[in-house]
Design an enzyme around this catalytic site. Structure first.
Site, short mmCIF file in Angstrom:
data_model
loop_
_atom_site.label_atom_id
_atom_site.label_comp_id
_atom_site.label_asym_id
_atom_site.label_seq_id
_atom_site.Cartn_x
_atom_site.Cartn_y
_atom_site.Cartn_z
N SER A 294 0.86 -1.43 0.22
CA SER A 294 0.29 0.42 0.16
C SER A 294 0.72 1.47 -0.24
CB SER A 294 -0.90 0.17 1.23
OG SER A 294 -1.92 0.67 0.82
N ASP B 274 -0.40 1.88 -4.33
CA ASP B 274 -1.28 0.50 -5.35
C ASP B 274 -2.51 0.71 -5.98
OD1 ASP B 274 -2.23 1.13 -2.85
OD2 ASP B 274 -2.32 -1.45 -2.16
#
Length: 573
Positions: free
Chosen positions: A146, A303
């Site tokens: 992330s 992401d």
């Protein structure tokens, strides 16, 4: 060094063959660096409902090829136990070692007879969730950390509906992983798996279908004003392809991209934390915005499941928080539903227990229902599934969490910065036609409903001693709960560790009450609609305090929030 830990270190020293990991381990042993060796080997990296996440490096407590192989063997055994001829969709973001980990994961799955669809290039997390649903696979895996700093990578597992796996599946996989020796895992060569048809490249039609499904959420008849301009940064991550495609689909072609952050780069050379929540990550985009004067600035994390925005306002750029964007979108989508002749009272918005309290005020005013779930977008996705199972998927309005994650539409079961970017652009354009920017639109909502402001306090507790301290803090709050915080009386306490009924406001509420899964979160409700929630992070060695203040004016609410922050810092010190 503990004898058990030393035995693990000895085994790794004997069996590691990957050059960079072998070199790192030999250097640590030669240097006699017991602290670093202990931290790398004192435990196995925990596999939870968010999968794995950790820093790259050698050891059982690090992200490396052996840990990925071990985890994937656990996933493979789970799939083979629960599905006949299982299949899996696999993706990665721009993180370091992502391609190596992807090949290892695909090789382990192939060696266990599981057909794997692999995206041929980096793609956003929501496209993996979509691929699972579109291709009808038994599961999905995405290699991502992330918005964590560059030294991190991670491994997230998705169920057959495109949502992150439930606690029960995670527990079963974790128990299986614990029985696997990482050096005994069979890994089929990636090219061999391709030749045998056990690994296949995911076709471009999946991305094309994803974009068209996102576009279905677009405002009917939307047309950007002539000259409408967006500054965009993918923060050296995965967003470039899909964001520019969807903006083109809605007629926004004047997109100025931050060149230094255009191309994928897991080193994230331009900012330490590639997180669109932080102004630091947006500095280059803000600099570009000063030159090109856009209508809106948008950033997606590596992401591309989170989105941050900045709004030109009074000669400067104002950052919209995750809570504010969620509130703006929820209110605006209710407006659009009403314009389309839909009954807004039937709609369901979903957010989390640690997100803004302001949607409650929206729900009471508009008449729709707000459901609050635990932190983690899989719980928002689960509410979509429940509506779908009842034949009422069209009731879903949107879902959001305070950490800049949003989902409108039901094409995915995870947060989606692609659809969020599209809607933010359309919403900003709509308000611009009314003579307002998004900052001013948010101010109007604050004036109408009250200044619901939020903040967070993050306390880091690294290493084994840190984990113990985190546990002690949470247990202390349970054993000796404060009766007063920041000068406000505690008027209610909810210990989510016991499992409690889902908080819901407004709407039809025709479904039976739902009980939330037990989780390590404690909420202290204070006088005057203020609140503090304490929660250990699921992905980092931190305890977070979430602050909720309300006032008739911004200054009043900010003053309360400052008091709450000081009180939370004292608790976590």
């Amino acid at each position: 060094m503990d004898a058990k830990i030393q035995a693990v270190i000895d085994e790794w020293q004997e069996k590691v063959t990957i050059p960079d990991l072998k070199e790192e381990l030999d250097a640590l042993i030669a240097a006699g660096d017991e602290d670093k060796l202990f931290d790398a080997f004192y435990r196995s990296l925990e596999f939870g409902t968010a999968g794995l996440r950790g820093t790259l490096g050698v050891g059982t407590n690090r992200m490396n090829e052996y840990v990925v192989a071990q985890a994937t063997k656990g996933v493979a055994d789970y799939l083979n136990a629960h599905y006949e001829n299982p299949t899996l969709a696999l993706a990665r973001d721009s993180r370091l070692k992502g391609e190596e980990f992807q090949k290892v994961a695909a090789g382990v799955l192939a060696a266990n007879g599981i057909k794997v669809y692999v995206y041929p290039r980096i793609e956003p997390v929501p496209t993996l969730s979509f691929a699972v649903r579109y291709l009808g696979t038994s599961a999905g895996i995405v290699l991502t950390a992330s918005h964590n700093p560059a030294p991190y990578n991670g491994y997230k597992v998705y169920n057959d509906n495109g949502g992150q796996i439930a606690n029960e599946a995670a527990d079963e996989i974790s128990a299986t992983i614990a029985k696997v020796n990482p050096f005994d895992v069979e890994v089929m060569d990636f090219d061999e798996a391709l030749e045998k048809g056990l690994v296949v490249w995911t076709p471009d039609e999946v991305i094309d279908a994803f974009i068209q499904n996102v576009k279905k959420v677009s405002v009917p008849g939307f047309k950007a004003a002539d000259g409408y301009k967006v500054v965009y940064t993918p923060l050296n991550g995965t967003g470039m392809e899909c964001v520019t495609k969807i903006l083109g689909e809605i007629g926004v072609t004047d997109v100025a991209v931050v060149e230094e952050q255009r191309n994928p780069d897991g080193n994230f050379p331009t900012c330490k934390y590639p997180n669109p929540e932080f102004r630091e990550a947006l500095e280059l985009a803000l600099k570009l915005a000063d030159e090109v004067k856009p209508n809106l600035l948008v950033a997606t994390d590596p992401d591309a499941d989170r989105m941050g925005t900045a709004i030109p306002h009074d000669g400067d750029y104002v950052l919209i928080s995750g809570n504010e964007m969620g509130v703006l979108l929820m209110d605006w989508l209710a407006q659009q539903a009403q314009k389309n002749g839909e009954d807004v009272a039937t709609k369901v918005g979903v957010t989390t227990i640690v997100s803004s309290s302001m949607p409650d005020a929206l729900a009471k005013d508009w008449g729709f229902e707000v459901r609050r779930v635990l932190t983690g977008f899989k719980f928002i996705g689960d509410q979509i599934d429940q509506l779908k199972d009842a034949g009422e998927e069209d009731r879903y309005l949107m879902g959001f969490e305070e950490s800049y994650g949003y989902l409108a539409g039901t094409h995915a079961r995870d947060k989606d910065a692609i659809v969020a970017t599209m809607l933010a652009v359309e919403m900003a354009s709509d308000y611009a036609a009314r003579g307002m920017d998004l900052y001013e639109a948010m101010e109007e909502l604050y004036k109408k409903y009250g200044y619901y402001l939020n903040g967070t306090v993050n306390a880091s507790f690294p290493g084994a001693s840190g984990a113990e301290k985190m546990a002690n803090i949470m247990q202390g709050l349970r054993d000796n709960p404060p009766t007063e915080l920041a000068g406000y009386k505690v008027v209610g306490v909810t210990d989510y560790g016991k499992g409690v009924e889902m908080p819901r406001v407004g709407g039809l509420q025709k479904e039976a009450a739902q009980v939330l899964p037990a989780t390590n979160v404690i909420e202290f409700r204070l006088e005057d609609d203020n609140k503090i929630i304490f929660r250990p992070s699921g992905t980092e060695p931190k305890v977070k305090a979430y602050l909720f203040s309300k006032g008739a004016t911004r200054a009043e609410s900010e003053a309360v929030r400052d008091k709450l922050q000081a009180a939370a810092e004292e608790v976590l010190s």
